[in-house]
Each structure stands twice: as structure tokens, then as C-alpha cells.
Design an enzyme around this catalytic site. Structure first.
Site, short mmCIF file in Angstrom:
data_model
loop_
_atom_site.label_atom_id
_atom_site.label_comp_id
_atom_site.label_asym_id
_atom_site.label_seq_id
_atom_site.Cartn_x
_atom_site.Cartn_y
_atom_site.Cartn_z
N HIS A 1 143.60 69.97 -0.51
CA HIS A 1 142.73 68.79 -0.87
C HIS A 1 141.47 67.94 -0.28
O HIS A 1 141.45 67.44 0.67
CB HIS A 1 143.69 67.23 -1.41
N CYS B 1 139.73 72.45 -5.81
CA CYS B 1 139.32 70.73 -7.11
C CYS B 1 138.23 70.99 -7.37
O CYS B 1 137.21 70.57 -6.93
CB CYS B 1 139.66 69.86 -6.43
N TYR C 1 147.21 61.03 -15.49
CA TYR C 1 148.32 61.64 -15.93
C TYR C 1 148.68 62.01 -17.05
O TYR C 1 150.23 61.18 -16.63
CB TYR C 1 148.94 61.64 -14.55
N ASP D 1 143.85 69.00 -13.91
CA ASP D 1 143.63 67.56 -13.04
C ASP D 1 143.70 66.72 -13.71
O ASP D 1 144.50 66.88 -15.08
CB ASP D 1 142.88 67.79 -12.11
N HIS D 2 143.04 66.29 -12.95
CA HIS D 2 143.37 64.52 -14.65
C HIS D 2 142.82 64.55 -16.38
O HIS D 2 142.10 65.88 -16.03
CB HIS D 2 142.05 64.10 -13.90
N HIS E 1 142.78 73.13 -9.09
CA HIS E 1 143.18 71.68 -9.74
C HIS E 1 141.81 71.95 -10.71
O HIS E 1 140.48 71.96 -10.08
CB HIS E 1 143.25 70.61 -9.22
C1 CS2 Z 1 144.59 64.30 -6.81
C2 CS2 Z 1 144.85 63.80 -5.91
O1 CS2 Z 1 145.49 63.41 -8.73
C3 CS2 Z 1 144.62 63.82 -7.86
O2 CS2 Z 1 143.11 63.27 -7.98
O3 CS2 Z 1 144.13 65.38 -7.13
O4 CS2 Z 1 146.02 62.56 -5.50
C4 CS2 Z 1 145.97 64.64 -4.91
O5 CS2 Z 1 147.61 65.44 -5.26
C5 CS2 Z 1 146.16 64.52 -3.30
O6 CS2 Z 1 144.68 63.94 -2.88
C6 CS2 Z 1 146.37 65.38 -2.57
O7 CS2 Z 1 147.05 64.86 -1.45
MN MN Z 2 142.50 67.57 -7.38
#
Ligand code: CS2
Ligand code: MN
Length: 356
Positions: A198, A236, A322, A308-309, A263
Site C-alpha cells: 500500500h 490506492c 469505515y 476505500d474510506h 482502493h
Molecule cells: C487503509 C490502510 O484505511 C486505510 O487507509 O488503506 O490502513 C491500509 O490498510 C494499510 O496501509 C495497508 O497495510
Molecule cells: Mn487505501
């Protein structure tokens, strides 16, 4: 391509049956949360997750994350044991059908934000980052309470850790990453698991700590460190897209064939290094989500994607970034983009979208 949804296990107030009801979602992304970082996950815990996911119609094929112990990033002698544990986790995960493992190589902190509930104009709220507020914080005082912050570091532990990192320049971190990959990638290959690092979030250094997975040049360097199809990245969009200078379609072309996991989320850059997260559609932020998915599919992408978020909407509260509702909208939006991009194309045969 498969659309997936992150689930934090039994402690998550969002259930697998909630996730199953989101149209377009094929599977869950989760991890074992009962073992300290660096340990070996029990076969029993792994199996329990796999069985629950399968039973609920959302199979588990992607792990996020198998975290990397700080001693590996620091290149300490104890890294040996932690790398062996990491390999053992891959073997155990492959036994339940895991195909992709997401991890990161960010020293000490995972993602960093200055605000967890930044109010957006429409009355919802989202995560936001103000550079000035973050650099003004002292990580050695108790006032530091940032998301992504691992509360298990006691203040003294953190001090020791930050002191140890003083000797770790970007170049040292690259060496330690290479040492890790050289050991782990061959095992991942034997297990049929694609490793997906990531990017650093945000993609620049903070508190003097090195951060290296930040831009196109470094991603290219990363892919060459161990030039193997099992050594890939998590694209991401929100992490890389927080830096204006990152062109996502160029990055996708550079990493062609080496992106097993994506992501998708949107951000709005509100100042030089300031940004807030937004709803997923292109119109809501600075990222052209259509262009991202198109570039991926044009490059032959056939991996896993997840929203993602998300924002907090409709009065929902919960784990920042989340919640259920906005991420579900994100998943439906990604499914819509995918259908539009592939409808008249033989690629749509690959979509294993579940019918209601
Ligand atoms: C995730 C990261 O919530 C997030 O932004 O994309 O916490 C992700 O799980 C970690 O960096 C991956 O190890
Ligand atoms: Mn991410």
C-alpha cells in the site's frame, strides 16, 4: 475484476450479512486481529474467518493487512524471526484460498489525518488532513491521537522507536524493504499469493520518518527491487492522489500487470498539502475515477477492487472512514463504472457480479 468490501471481523458492527446485501460486492477483505503484529496467525482464526465469509456468500480472497513488524523496517537482527513468521502466515493463508495480501512499509504510523470528522458542505463528514496541524504536533507528547496510530506503543516505546528510526534514511529503508521482499516474494509465489504494497498515506514524509512508496519513480524502483509478478502494489487512488504531482493514469501504466488490488476513493485537495476525503464519484473530488478504472482495464487489470474510506452519512457513526452507507454507495458506483466501461466489450464476461 472483483469488487470487495473491507470487514474488520467479528468486532465490526457491520455484519457479513449487511455486506452481502450491497449489490456488486463479490467478497470481503479482512485480517486476523487477535495476534500482535509480527506473530503467526493461528490456523483456527484464519479458518473461522474463511468459513464465515464463505457461508455468507462473500468469500475472503484478499487480506488487508498482514502487518510488517517495525524490526523488519528497521533492519534489526530480530527481523529474521519476524520474516519467518510472515512467510508462515502466507502459507497458512494460501491454505484457505487467499490470493492477495495487502501490507505497507510505513515506519511507525499507518495513514495520518488531522481530523476524523471534517464537516463537508452537504452535512456529512469525512477524514481530512491539514499539513500545518500535523507537523505542529509532537509525536512524543500525549496530545498525539491520530488515526492510524497504534495505541499499543506506550509513550516510552514510541520514543525508543523514533530514536531508532533516526538512523534509517530513505536509502536504508529501501535496503530493508529489499531484504524483506527477497525472502517473502518467492514464498508468496509458491503460495499463489500476490503481494500488494500500500502506498504511504499521505505520500510524503512526516515527523522526519522516511516514507518511500510515494510517487511514480519510487513505484518503478519498488517493482524492480524484486522484479516478479508476485511483487505488486495496491493502487490506492486517495493516498497517491493526495499529492497533486501524482498522475494516476501514468502510475497505472508504469505498474501495468503488477496491480493485484485497488482502493478506490476520492479526495479534494484544499490547499498545497491539505486535503479532505469526499464521496467516491469523480464529480465530488479531484480524482477522475472513470479515467482510473479505464486505464486499469485498458492495461488488462483483472484483480480486486474495493471502495476505500467513506464519509459518515445519514447519521451513521462508527470506525472513521469505515461506515457502511457511503462505502456501499462507493461499491455500487464502482460497479456502475465497470459496467459502462465493459458493456460492449468482451471484458464484461470477466465480471462475476452476483445477481440479486
Ligand atoms: C487503509 C490502510 O484505511 C486505510 O487507509 O488503506 O490502513 C491500509 O490498510 C494499510 O496501509 C495497508 O497495510
Ligand atoms: Mn487505501
Amino acid at each position: 475484476m472483483k469488487i470487495t468490501f473491507r470487514w474488520y471481523g467479528e468486532g465490526d458492527k457491520i455484519s457479513l450479512s449487511d455486506i452481502r446485501q450491497i449489490p456488486t460486492v463479490d467478497g470481503v477483505v479482512t485480517a486476523v486481529y487477535d495476534t500482535p503484529v509480527g506473530g503467526v496467525w493461528s490456523g483456527e482464526s484464519i479458518k473461522k474467518l474463511a468459513v464465515a465469509a464463505r457461508k455468507n456468500g462473500v468469500p475472503w480472497e484478499v487480506v488487508e493487512s498482514v502487518p510488517v513488524h517495525e524490526d523488519i523496517k528497521l533492519g534489526l537482527p530480530s527481523a529474521r524471526t519476524y520474516i519467518d513468521n510472515y512467510k508462515e502466515n502466507l502459507r497458512r493463508l494460501s491454505a484457505v484460498g487467499i490470493k492477495c495480501v495487502c501490507y505497507n512499509f510505513m515506519p511507525v504510523f499507518d495513514w495520518l489525518r488531522s481530523e476524523l470528522a471534517f464537516p463537508l458542505e452537504d452535512g456529512s463528514n469525512a477524514l481530512a488532513y491539514k499539513h500545518e496541524s500535523v507537523v505542529g504536533m509532537n509525536p512524543l507528547t500525549s496530545e498525539l491521537s491520530l488515526p492510524g496510530w497504534d495505541a499499543s506503543y506506550k509513550k516510552d516505546g514510541l520514543k525508543t522507536l523514533l530514536t531508532r528510526y533516526r538512523a534509517v534514511t530513505d536509502e536504508v529503508l529501501w535496503d530493508n524493504l529489499k531484504a524483506f521482499l527477497s525472502e517473502v516474494i518467492p514464498v508468496a509465489g509458491e503460495c499463489g499469493i500476490k503481494m500488494a504494497i500500500h502506498p504511504d498515506d499521505p505520500p510524503w514524509g512526516i515527523f522526519g520518518l522516511p516514507r518511500i512508496i510515494t510517487n511514480i519513480g519510487n513505484i518503478e524502483r519498488f517493482l524492480r527491487l524484486v522484479d516478479d509478478p508476485y511483487n505488486g502494489i495496491t493502487l490506492c487512488t486517495g493516498s497517491l492522489g493526495a499529492a497533486k504531482e501524482n498522475n494516476l493514469t501514468d502510475i497505472i501504466k508504469t505498474a501495468k500487470g503488477r496491480i493485484p488490488f485497488v482502493h478506490m476513493r476520492n479526495v479534494k485537495i484544499t490547499g498545497g498539502r491539505d486535503f479532505c476525503e469526499t464521496a467516491h464519484p469523480s464529480a465530488c473530488g479531484d480524482i477522475d475515477m472513470y479515467a482510473v478504472l479505464k486505464a486499469l482495464l485498458d492495461g488488462g487489470f483483472d484483480g480486486y477492487v474495493r471502495p476505500d474510506h467513506g464519509r459518515m452519512i445519514w447519521g451513521e457513526s462508527g470506525r472513521p472512514g469505515y461506515g457502511l452507507y457511503d462505502r456501499a454507495l462507493g461499491a455500487a458506483y464502482i460497479g456502475g463504472l465497470y459496467e459502462a466501461l465493459t458493456k460492449s466489450d468482451s471484458r464484461d464476461k470477466r465480471m462475476k457480479m452476483r445477481l440479486p
